[in-house]
Design a protein around this motif. Sequence first.
Motif, PDB file in Angstrom:
ATOM      1  N   ASP A 112     -35.243  47.708  30.719  1.00 26.91           N
ATOM      2  CA  ASP A 112     -36.085  47.584  29.539  1.00 26.91           C
ATOM      3  C   ASP A 112     -35.263  47.157  28.319  1.00 26.91           C
ATOM      4  O   ASP A 112     -35.629  46.239  27.578  1.00 26.91           O
ATOM      5  N   GLN A 113     -34.127  47.808  28.135  1.00 32.19           N
ATOM      6  CA  GLN A 113     -33.320  47.533  26.940  1.00 32.19           C
ATOM      7  C   GLN A 113     -32.672  46.144  27.013  1.00 32.19           C
ATOM      8  O   GLN A 113     -32.567  45.461  25.998  1.00 32.19           O
ATOM      9  N   LEU A 114     -32.249  45.720  28.202  1.00 30.84           N
ATOM     10  CA  LEU A 114     -31.683  44.370  28.324  1.00 30.84           C
ATOM     11  C   LEU A 114     -32.757  43.324  28.041  1.00 30.84           C
ATOM     12  O   LEU A 114     -32.483  42.284  27.429  1.00 30.84           O
ATOM     13  N   GLN A 115     -33.983  43.610  28.460  1.00 32.22           N
ATOM     14  CA  GLN A 115     -35.074  42.669  28.174  1.00 32.22           C
ATOM     15  C   GLN A 115     -35.378  42.622  26.679  1.00 32.22           C
ATOM     16  O   GLN A 115     -35.679  41.566  26.133  1.00 32.22           O
ATOM     17  N   GLU A 116     -35.239  43.793  26.012  1.00 33.12           N
ATOM     18  CA  GLU A 116     -35.388  43.814  24.542  1.00 33.12           C
ATOM     19  C   GLU A 116     -34.413  42.835  23.894  1.00 33.12           C
ATOM     20  O   GLU A 116     -34.705  42.235  22.870  1.00 33.12           O
ATOM     21  N   HIS A 117     -33.235  42.700  24.515  1.00 28.48           N
ATOM     22  CA  HIS A 117     -32.215  41.796  23.974  1.00 28.48           C
ATOM     23  C   HIS A 117     -32.403  40.363  24.454  1.00 28.48           C
ATOM     24  O   HIS A 117     -31.538  39.521  24.239  1.00 28.48           O
ATOM     25  N   GLY A 118     -33.512  40.086  25.149  1.00 27.69           N
ATOM     26  CA  GLY A 118     -33.828  38.716  25.519  1.00 27.69           C
ATOM     27  C   GLY A 118     -33.309  38.267  26.873  1.00 27.69           C
ATOM     28  O   GLY A 118     -33.421  37.086  27.219  1.00 27.69           O
ATOM     29  N   LEU A 119     -32.739  39.188  27.639  1.00 28.88           N
ATOM     30  CA  LEU A 119     -32.244  38.779  28.959  1.00 28.88           C
ATOM     31  C   LEU A 119     -33.386  38.689  29.958  1.00 28.88           C
ATOM     32  O   LEU A 119     -34.343  39.470  29.894  1.00 28.88           O
ATOM     33  N   GLU A 120     -33.266  37.747  30.871  1.00 31.21           N
ATOM     34  CA  GLU A 120     -34.288  37.578  31.906  1.00 31.21           C
ATOM     35  C   GLU A 120     -33.839  38.286  33.187  1.00 31.21           C
ATOM     36  O   GLU A 120     -32.739  38.021  33.695  1.00 31.21           O
ATOM     37  N   LEU A 121     -34.676  39.181  33.693  1.00 25.12           N
ATOM     38  CA  LEU A 121     -34.323  39.899  34.920  1.00 25.12           C
ATOM     39  C   LEU A 121     -35.083  39.323  36.103  1.00 25.12           C
ATOM     40  O   LEU A 121     -36.281  39.035  35.994  1.00 25.12           O
ATOM     41  N   VAL A 122     -34.373  39.163  37.223  1.00 23.47           N
ATOM     42  CA  VAL A 122     -35.034  38.714  38.441  1.00 23.47           C
ATOM     43  C   VAL A 122     -36.100  39.748  38.802  1.00 23.47           C
ATOM     44  O   VAL A 122     -35.817  40.961  38.822  1.00 23.47           O
ATOM     45  N   SER A 123     -37.312  39.301  39.039  1.00 26.39           N
ATOM     46  CA  SER A 123     -38.496  40.108  39.347  1.00 26.39           C
ATOM     47  C   SER A 123     -39.028  40.840  38.106  1.00 26.39           C
ATOM     48  O   SER A 123     -39.982  41.602  38.200  1.00 26.39           O
ATOM     49  N   GLY A 124     -38.396  40.656  36.962  1.00 31.28           N
ATOM     50  CA  GLY A 124     -38.906  41.227  35.718  1.00 31.28           C
ATOM     51  C   GLY A 124     -38.642  42.705  35.519  1.00 31.28           C
ATOM     52  O   GLY A 124     -39.182  43.314  34.595  1.00 31.28           O
ATOM     53  N   GLY A 125     -37.793  43.310  36.354  1.00 35.02           N
ATOM     54  CA  GLY A 125     -37.491  44.729  36.160  1.00 35.02           C
ATOM     55  C   GLY A 125     -36.889  45.328  37.413  1.00 35.02           C
ATOM     56  O   GLY A 125     -36.230  44.634  38.188  1.00 35.02           O
ATOM     57  N   THR A 126     -37.120  46.630  37.609  1.00 40.76           N
ATOM     58  CA  THR A 126     -36.544  47.287  38.782  1.00 40.76           C
ATOM     59  C   THR A 126     -37.395  48.475  39.228  1.00 40.76           C
ATOM     60  O   THR A 126     -38.052  49.121  38.400  1.00 40.76           O
ATOM     61  N   ASP A 127     -37.362  48.738  40.539  1.00 34.46           N
ATOM     62  CA  ASP A 127     -37.939  49.965  41.101  1.00 34.46           C
ATOM     63  C   ASP A 127     -36.848  50.909  41.583  1.00 34.46           C
ATOM     64  O   ASP A 127     -37.139  52.023  42.008  1.00 34.46           O
ATOM     65  N   ASN A 128     -35.592  50.433  41.592  1.00 32.42           N
ATOM     66  CA  ASN A 128     -34.548  51.256  42.214  1.00 32.42           C
ATOM     67  C   ASN A 128     -33.378  51.493  41.268  1.00 32.42           C
ATOM     68  O   ASN A 128     -33.591  51.778  40.092  1.00 32.42           O
ATOM     69  N   HIS A 129     -32.170  51.382  41.763  1.00 31.79           N
ATOM     70  CA  HIS A 129     -30.981  51.755  40.999  1.00 31.79           C
ATOM     71  C   HIS A 129     -30.267  50.550  40.404  1.00 31.79           C
ATOM     72  O   HIS A 129     -29.192  50.697  39.837  1.00 31.79           O
ATOM     73  N   LEU A 130     -30.804  49.340  40.590  1.00 30.98           N
ATOM     74  CA  LEU A 130     -30.048  48.165  40.147  1.00 30.98           C
ATOM     75  C   LEU A 130     -30.941  47.137  39.467  1.00 30.98           C
ATOM     76  O   LEU A 130     -32.164  47.103  39.667  1.00 30.98           O
ATOM     77  N   ILE A 131     -30.293  46.310  38.664  1.00 30.03           N
ATOM     78  CA  ILE A 131     -30.973  45.158  38.064  1.00 30.03           C
ATOM     79  C   ILE A 131     -30.123  43.919  38.324  1.00 30.03           C
ATOM     80  O   ILE A 131     -28.914  43.999  38.511  1.00 30.03           O
ATOM     81  N   LEU A 132     -30.828  42.786  38.354  1.00 29.53           N
ATOM     82  CA  LEU A 132     -30.181  41.495  38.523  1.00 29.53           C
ATOM     83  C   LEU A 132     -30.652  40.644  37.352  1.00 29.53           C
ATOM     84  O   LEU A 132     -31.855  40.430  37.186  1.00 29.53           O
ATOM     85  N   ALA A 133     -29.702  40.208  36.516  1.00 26.01           N
ATOM     86  CA  ALA A 133     -30.072  39.379  35.369  1.00 26.01           C
ATOM     87  C   ALA A 133     -29.674  37.937  35.645  1.00 26.01           C
ATOM     88  O   ALA A 133     -28.574  37.672  36.132  1.00 26.01           O
ATOM     89  N   ASP A 134     -30.593  37.032  35.344  1.00 26.27           N
ATOM     90  CA  ASP A 134     -30.327  35.591  35.452  1.00 26.27           C
ATOM     91  C   ASP A 134     -29.968  35.126  34.037  1.00 26.27           C
ATOM     92  O   ASP A 134     -30.802  35.176  33.133  1.00 26.27           O
ATOM     93  N   LEU A 135     -28.717  34.690  33.849  1.00 30.97           N
ATOM     94  CA  LEU A 135     -28.261  34.335  32.506  1.00 30.97           C
ATOM     95  C   LEU A 135     -28.776  32.971  32.049  1.00 30.97           C
ATOM     96  O   LEU A 135     -28.732  32.655  30.855  1.00 30.97           O
ATOM     97  N   ARG A 136     -29.263  32.152  32.985  1.00 30.34           N
ATOM     98  CA  ARG A 136     -29.565  30.756  32.645  1.00 30.34           C
ATOM     99  C   ARG A 136     -30.613  30.588  31.547  1.00 30.34           C
ATOM    100  O   ARG A 136     -30.383  29.791  30.616  1.00 30.34           O
ATOM    101  N   PRO A 137     -31.738  31.324  31.588  1.00 32.21           N
ATOM    102  CA  PRO A 137     -32.741  31.098  30.533  1.00 32.21           C
ATOM    103  C   PRO A 137     -32.246  31.486  29.133  1.00 32.21           C
ATOM    104  O   PRO A 137     -32.498  30.764  28.171  1.00 32.21           O
ATOM    105  N   SER A 138     -31.530  32.617  29.028  1.00 35.33           N
ATOM    106  CA  SER A 138     -31.131  33.099  27.695  1.00 35.33           C
ATOM    107  C   SER A 138     -29.756  32.589  27.269  1.00 35.33           C
ATOM    108  O   SER A 138     -29.488  32.415  26.086  1.00 35.33           O
ATOM    109  N   HIS A 139     -28.854  32.366  28.233  1.00 38.20           N
ATOM    110  CA  HIS A 139     -27.473  31.962  27.919  1.00 38.20           C
ATOM    111  C   HIS A 139     -27.042  30.849  28.879  1.00 38.20           C
ATOM    112  O   HIS A 139     -26.208  31.065  29.758  1.00 38.20           O
TER     113      HIS A 139
END
Length: 415
Positions: free
Chosen positions: A296-323
Motif C-alpha cells: 500500500d505504501q509503495l503504491q502511495e509513492h507511485g510504484l507499480e506492483l505486479v498484480s496490484g498488491g499482495t495476498d502473501n508475504h511478498l511484493i513484486l514491483a515493476d520499475l518501468r512505469p514509474s522509473h
Amino acid sequence: MDYSHVRDVDPAVADALSGEVRRQNETLAMIASENHASEAVLEAQGSALTNKYAEGYPGERYYAGCEYADEVEQLAIDRAKELWGAEHVNVQPHSGSQANMGVYLAMLEPGDKILSLDLTHGGHLSHGHPANFAGQTYEVEQYEVDAETGYVDYDGLDELAESFDPDTIVSGYSAYPREVEWERIQETADAVDAYHLADIAHITGLVAAGVHSSPVGVADFVTGSTHKTIRAGRGGMILCDSEYADAIDNAVFPGTQGGPLMHNIAGKAVGFKEALSSDFQAYAEQTVANAKALADQLQEHGLELVSGGTDNHLILADLRPSHPETTGKDVEAALESAGIVMNANTVPGETRSAFNPSGIRLGTPAITTRGFDEAATREVADLIARVIDDYDDETVVAEVGERVQELCDAYPLYE
Ligand SMILES: *Cc1c(COP(=O)(O)O)cnc(C)c1O
C-alpha cells in the motif's frame, strides 16, 4: 554467539561468522525467501547429530546407534503432520530443490513431461529450467501469468495442458504475490490425467498457520523448504498421501541422497515445535499484514506492483512505469548501501535481462521476525521509495542508511 571454539582453531572463519551475525543484526533482510531462525533452531543445527550416519528411516536404519536420530526425526515428522495435516511426511530432503527432485524421481521417467510456470513469471529453476537437472531430464512446457493482471493465466494453463498432455503439472512459485487456486489447478491436472505437484517453498509458514489456503489433500504431492516463512532452518520436505509414502521415501533415500543431515532435521523439529505455538500464528498473520502495508505504501509513492498488491508475504514491483531509466540492479545496490537487503527480479513481460531485470522483489518474513508492525513497515516503504527515486544520490542513501541503523537497533535480533 561468540564462536569461541571456532576462533581457537580458525580465526578467519570465526571472523566471518561473527561478521555475518553483525550483518544480519545491522541490516534489514527483505529478500522474500529469507528469515531469521531462532537461537534454539541454530543450536540444534549446530549439534553433534552432524556426526551421525542414519541412512534409512526411523526404526529402519542401515547403521547402529540411531536411537537419538530416530527420536529427533520422528518428532520432526509428527510435528510436520500436525502443522500441515499430511498423511505422510519425509523430512530428509537437503533442500527444496532436492524435495522436488525426489517427487520427480518417484513419479516420472526420463523424457516425461512437466508443465510449470515460466521462471521469469515467478517459477523456480527446479521446475524445469534448462540449466537445472529437471530441464535436462524431462520435457518441459511453461505456462505464464496474465500480462495485464499479473495473476496466473489459468485458462492458458488449461489450453496448454490440453495440447501438451503433461505427466505432471507444477504449481507453487518463487515470486508470486497472490493466493494460488490449488483446486483449479488440480482440476486441470485431473482433466489430462497428470500428477499435481504443489511447491509451497515460500509459503510453508503461511500455509501452516492457515493464512494461505493449503494444497495438502488437494495436490498429489506438496514440497516445501523449511527455512523461508516457517523459519525452521535450512532444508526441504515432502508431504503426500499414504499411497505414495514408499515411492517418495525410496526416491529420497536411496534415490537421490545418502545419509540424512540429522543436525538439520533436529533444526526442523525445533522450528516446527515453535511453529505449533500461538505466537507463530500471530507471526504469520503479522507477516501478511506487513506485506499489505508495504504494498500500500509503495503504491502511495507511485510504484507499480505486479498484480496490484499482495495476498502473501511478498511484493513484486515493476520499475518501468514509474522509473523507466532505473533497473532492478541499480535499486538493489543502492538499498544494500543503505542497509536494506533485497533482490532485483524479473517481471512478467521482462524487457531487460535476468541479470539486470526491471523489477524488485521484497518480502516481510524476516523483518516481522524482528518485531516490525505495519507502522514500522510503512516507514521502511518510505525509505525504500526515497532510495528508488534518488538511487545515485549518496547523501540520500547515507541518510536512509542512518535511519535503517536506528530501526535495526530498535528491533534487535541476535545477542
Ligand atoms: C526457494 C524455492 C525452492 C527451494 O529452493 P532451495 O534453495 O533448493 O531450498 C523450491 N521451489 C520454490 C518455488 C522456491 O521458491
